[in-house]
Design a protein around this motif. Structure first.
Motif, PDB file in Angstrom:
ATOM      1  N   GLU A 125      48.930  25.250  27.895  1.00 35.91           N
ATOM      2  CA  GLU A 125      48.222  25.109  26.625  1.00 35.91           C
ATOM      3  C   GLU A 125      47.321  26.339  26.502  1.00 35.91           C
ATOM      4  O   GLU A 125      46.469  26.580  27.363  1.00 35.91           O
ATOM      5  N   THR A 126      47.524  27.134  25.463  1.00 34.67           N
ATOM      6  CA  THR A 126      46.770  28.372  25.321  1.00 34.67           C
ATOM      7  C   THR A 126      46.700  28.812  23.865  1.00 34.67           C
ATOM      8  O   THR A 126      47.527  28.410  23.049  1.00 34.67           O
ATOM      9  N   ASN A 127      45.713  29.639  23.579  1.00 27.44           N
ATOM     10  CA  ASN A 127      45.670  30.303  22.282  1.00 27.44           C
ATOM     11  C   ASN A 127      45.914  31.800  22.456  1.00 27.44           C
ATOM     12  O   ASN A 127      45.671  32.589  21.550  1.00 27.44           O
ATOM     13  N   LEU A 128      46.402  32.190  23.628  1.00 28.06           N
ATOM     14  CA  LEU A 128      46.756  33.581  23.902  1.00 28.06           C
ATOM     15  C   LEU A 128      48.183  33.854  23.423  1.00 28.06           C
ATOM     16  O   LEU A 128      49.059  32.995  23.547  1.00 28.06           O
ATOM     17  N   SER A 129      48.403  35.051  22.947  1.00 32.73           N
ATOM     18  CA  SER A 129      49.763  35.451  22.601  1.00 32.73           C
ATOM     19  C   SER A 129      50.521  35.768  23.890  1.00 32.73           C
ATOM     20  O   SER A 129      49.916  35.931  24.958  1.00 32.73           O
ATOM     21  N   GLU A 130      51.826  35.866  23.793  1.00 33.87           N
ATOM     22  CA  GLU A 130      52.637  36.215  24.971  1.00 33.87           C
ATOM     23  C   GLU A 130      52.216  37.573  25.520  1.00 33.87           C
ATOM     24  O   GLU A 130      52.112  37.764  26.736  1.00 33.87           O
ATOM     25  N   ALA A 131      51.931  38.524  24.638  1.00 31.51           N
ATOM     26  CA  ALA A 131      51.508  39.860  25.074  1.00 31.51           C
ATOM     27  C   ALA A 131      50.167  39.790  25.817  1.00 31.51           C
ATOM     28  O   ALA A 131      49.968  40.485  26.817  1.00 31.51           O
ATOM     29  N   GLU A 132      49.244  38.945  25.339  1.00 34.59           N
ATOM     30  CA  GLU A 132      47.952  38.803  26.011  1.00 34.59           C
ATOM     31  C   GLU A 132      48.114  38.165  27.388  1.00 34.59           C
ATOM     32  O   GLU A 132      47.452  38.580  28.350  1.00 34.59           O
ATOM     33  N   VAL A 133      48.988  37.169  27.492  1.00 41.25           N
ATOM     34  CA  VAL A 133      49.242  36.533  28.792  1.00 41.25           C
ATOM     35  C   VAL A 133      49.806  37.561  29.765  1.00 41.25           C
ATOM     36  O   VAL A 133      49.356  37.662  30.920  1.00 41.25           O
ATOM     37  N   LEU A 134      50.773  38.350  29.310  1.00 41.32           N
ATOM     38  CA  LEU A 134      51.367  39.374  30.176  1.00 41.32           C
ATOM     39  C   LEU A 134      50.337  40.427  30.568  1.00 41.32           C
ATOM     40  O   LEU A 134      50.317  40.894  31.711  1.00 41.32           O
ATOM     41  N   SER A 135      49.457  40.790  29.650  1.00 41.99           N
ATOM     42  CA  SER A 135      48.411  41.763  29.943  1.00 41.99           C
ATOM     43  C   SER A 135      47.448  41.237  31.005  1.00 41.99           C
ATOM     44  O   SER A 135      47.068  41.955  31.933  1.00 41.99           O
ATOM     45  N   LEU A 136      47.059  39.967  30.882  1.00 41.43           N
ATOM     46  CA  LEU A 136      46.182  39.366  31.889  1.00 41.43           C
ATOM     47  C   LEU A 136      46.873  39.276  33.250  1.00 41.43           C
ATOM     48  O   LEU A 136      46.256  39.526  34.284  1.00 41.43           O
ATOM     49  N   LEU A 137      48.139  38.898  33.240  1.00 42.54           N
ATOM     50  CA  LEU A 137      48.885  38.848  34.496  1.00 42.54           C
ATOM     51  C   LEU A 137      48.956  40.222  35.143  1.00 42.54           C
ATOM     52  O   LEU A 137      48.754  40.364  36.350  1.00 42.54           O
ATOM     53  N   ALA A 138      49.239  41.244  34.341  1.00 38.13           N
ATOM     54  CA  ALA A 138      49.327  42.612  34.872  1.00 38.13           C
ATOM     55  C   ALA A 138      47.987  43.041  35.465  1.00 38.13           C
ATOM     56  O   ALA A 138      47.947  43.634  36.551  1.00 38.13           O
ATOM     57  N   ALA A 139      46.888  42.727  34.786  1.00 38.87           N
ATOM     58  CA  ALA A 139      45.565  43.091  35.297  1.00 38.87           C
ATOM     59  C   ALA A 139      45.259  42.346  36.592  1.00 38.87           C
ATOM     60  O   ALA A 139      44.730  42.926  37.548  1.00 38.87           O
ATOM     61  N   THR A 140      45.603  41.077  36.656  1.00 38.37           N
ATOM     62  CA  THR A 140      45.344  40.269  37.852  1.00 38.37           C
ATOM     63  C   THR A 140      46.205  40.724  39.020  1.00 38.37           C
ATOM     64  O   THR A 140      45.723  40.872  40.142  1.00 38.37           O
ATOM     65  N   LEU A 141      47.483  40.954  38.759  1.00 37.27           N
ATOM     66  CA  LEU A 141      48.400  41.320  39.838  1.00 37.27           C
ATOM     67  C   LEU A 141      48.218  42.764  40.279  1.00 37.27           C
ATOM     68  O   LEU A 141      48.594  43.121  41.389  1.00 37.27           O
ATOM     69  N   GLY A 142      47.634  43.589  39.416  1.00 39.69           N
ATOM     70  CA  GLY A 142      47.435  44.995  39.745  1.00 39.69           C
ATOM     71  C   GLY A 142      46.175  45.270  40.551  1.00 39.69           C
ATOM     72  O   GLY A 142      45.936  46.388  40.971  1.00 39.69           O
ATOM     73  N   GLN A 143      45.362  44.255  40.772  1.00 38.66           N
ATOM     74  CA  GLN A 143      44.122  44.439  41.522  1.00 38.66           C
ATOM     75  C   GLN A 143      44.388  44.519  43.015  1.00 38.66           C
ATOM     76  O   GLN A 143      45.228  43.787  43.537  1.00 38.66           O
ATOM     77  N   SER A 144      43.664  45.391  43.679  1.00 36.38           N
ATOM     78  CA  SER A 144      43.803  45.470  45.134  1.00 36.38           C
ATOM     79  C   SER A 144      42.909  44.432  45.819  1.00 36.38           C
ATOM     80  O   SER A 144      43.137  44.071  46.962  1.00 36.38           O
ATOM     81  N   LYS A 145      41.880  43.955  45.111  1.00 33.07           N
ATOM     82  CA  LYS A 145      40.987  42.956  45.681  1.00 33.07           C
ATOM     83  C   LYS A 145      41.544  41.554  45.423  1.00 33.07           C
ATOM     84  O   LYS A 145      42.136  41.311  44.373  1.00 33.07           O
ATOM     85  N   PRO A 146      41.329  40.635  46.353  1.00 37.37           N
ATOM     86  CA  PRO A 146      41.769  39.253  46.108  1.00 37.37           C
ATOM     87  C   PRO A 146      40.902  38.608  45.022  1.00 37.37           C
ATOM     88  O   PRO A 146      39.786  39.056  44.747  1.00 37.37           O
ATOM     89  N   ILE A 147      41.400  37.553  44.430  1.00 40.67           N
ATOM     90  CA  ILE A 147      40.640  36.812  43.433  1.00 40.67           C
ATOM     91  C   ILE A 147      39.407  36.215  44.116  1.00 40.67           C
ATOM     92  O   ILE A 147      39.489  35.710  45.235  1.00 40.67           O
ATOM     93  N   ARG A 148      38.264  36.294  43.436  1.00 34.38           N
ATOM     94  CA  ARG A 148      37.032  35.731  43.980  1.00 34.38           C
ATOM     95  C   ARG A 148      36.772  34.381  43.333  1.00 34.38           C
ATOM     96  O   ARG A 148      36.873  34.249  42.122  1.00 34.38           O
ATOM     97  N   PHE A 149      36.441  33.396  44.134  1.00 37.19           N
ATOM     98  CA  PHE A 149      36.158  32.058  43.648  1.00 37.19           C
ATOM     99  C   PHE A 149      34.671  31.772  43.810  1.00 37.19           C
ATOM    100  O   PHE A 149      34.052  32.222  44.767  1.00 37.19           O
ATOM    101  N   ALA A 150      34.125  31.018  42.876  1.00 35.06           N
ATOM    102  CA  ALA A 150      32.727  30.620  42.954  1.00 35.06           C
ATOM    103  C   ALA A 150      32.613  29.162  42.533  1.00 35.06           C
ATOM    104  O   ALA A 150      33.427  28.671  41.760  1.00 35.06           O
ATOM    105  N   SER A 151      31.587  28.500  43.027  1.00 31.93           N
ATOM    106  CA  SER A 151      31.336  27.106  42.673  1.00 31.93           C
ATOM    107  C   SER A 151      29.973  26.994  42.012  1.00 31.93           C
ATOM    108  O   SER A 151      29.062  27.758  42.320  1.00 31.93           O
ATOM    109  N   LEU A 152      29.850  26.034  41.125  1.00 28.95           N
ATOM    110  CA  LEU A 152      28.575  25.773  40.479  1.00 28.95           C
ATOM    111  C   LEU A 152      27.723  24.889  41.373  1.00 28.95           C
ATOM    112  O   LEU A 152      28.223  23.907  41.929  1.00 28.95           O
ATOM    113  N   PRO A 153      26.432  25.205  41.514  1.00 29.95           N
ATOM    114  CA  PRO A 153      25.552  24.339  42.311  1.00 29.95           C
ATOM    115  C   PRO A 153      25.179  23.096  41.503  1.00 29.95           C
ATOM    116  O   PRO A 153      24.420  23.171  40.545  1.00 29.95           O
TER     117      PRO A 153
END
Length: 179
Positions: A125-153
């Motif tokens: 479920e999204t309001n992103l276009s297919e091109a925007e989804v692909l752009s986000l995937l490319a940016a995420t997969l192109g990073q050399s750093k792992p994804i950082r996770f944070a939790s709310l206190p």
């Protein structure tokens, strides 16, 4: 989605109308994604068994490194043990996200990304276009750093069955640094 966006904006100090984009991957979409990739190599830290007769849902996973299909990955992210609680479940969910990132970044899957995005439309479920989804995937997969996770206190629940909890008073906003 609008309520979730409003709460997220308030918690992390975003401006009015932000975030203006969203993407929600359903459990069915997660199963589809993993199965479209063939499997996901993960290492459950313990034996996981659970049965909910009301939902007709069973979790049955062995511990150790293995190739998991979509149904098994869903079991892994849904499993909540009494001892580890929500924190252990979040850790497993983060492992799945990291595993998906590694799997999608493989050259054989990179070439298939446009087809995968189209194939998964029913589970997203999204309001992103297919091109925007692909752009986000490319940016995420192109990073050399792992994804950082944070939790709310969050404050502890006031009552045992309380589902919603408040942000701790000492938490400062915004909780995440600006990019």
């Amino acid at each position: 989605m609008a309520l979730t966006a409003d709460v997220a904006a308030e918690l992390v100090g975003l401006g009015k109308g932000q975030p203006d984009r969203y993407l929600l991957l359903s459990r069915g979409g997660l199963r589809q994604l993993v199965d479209a990739l063939g499997s996901l190599e993960l290492s459950p830290d313990r034996l996981m068994r659970y049965e909910d007769k009301a939902q007709k849902y069973t979790i049955d996973l062995q511990a150790g490194l293995q190739q998991l299909n979509g149904v098994q990955v869903e079991q892994l992210v849904r499993f909540r043990e009494p001892a580890g609680g929500e924190a252990a479940r979040r850790t497993r969910q983060q492992q799945v996200i990291s595993g998906l990132q590694q799997q999608l970044a493989q050259p054989t899957h990179l070439a298939r990304l446009p087809d995968l995005v189209r194939q998964l439309r029913s589970g997203v479920e999204t309001n992103l276009s297919e091109a925007e989804v692909l752009s986000l995937l490319a940016a995420t997969l192109g990073q050399s750093k792992p994804i950082r996770f944070a939790s709310l206190p969050l404050e502890p629940p006031a009552e045992p069955a309380q589902a919603l909890r408040q942000l701790k008073r000492e938490a400062t906003l915004p909780l995440w640094p600006s990019p």
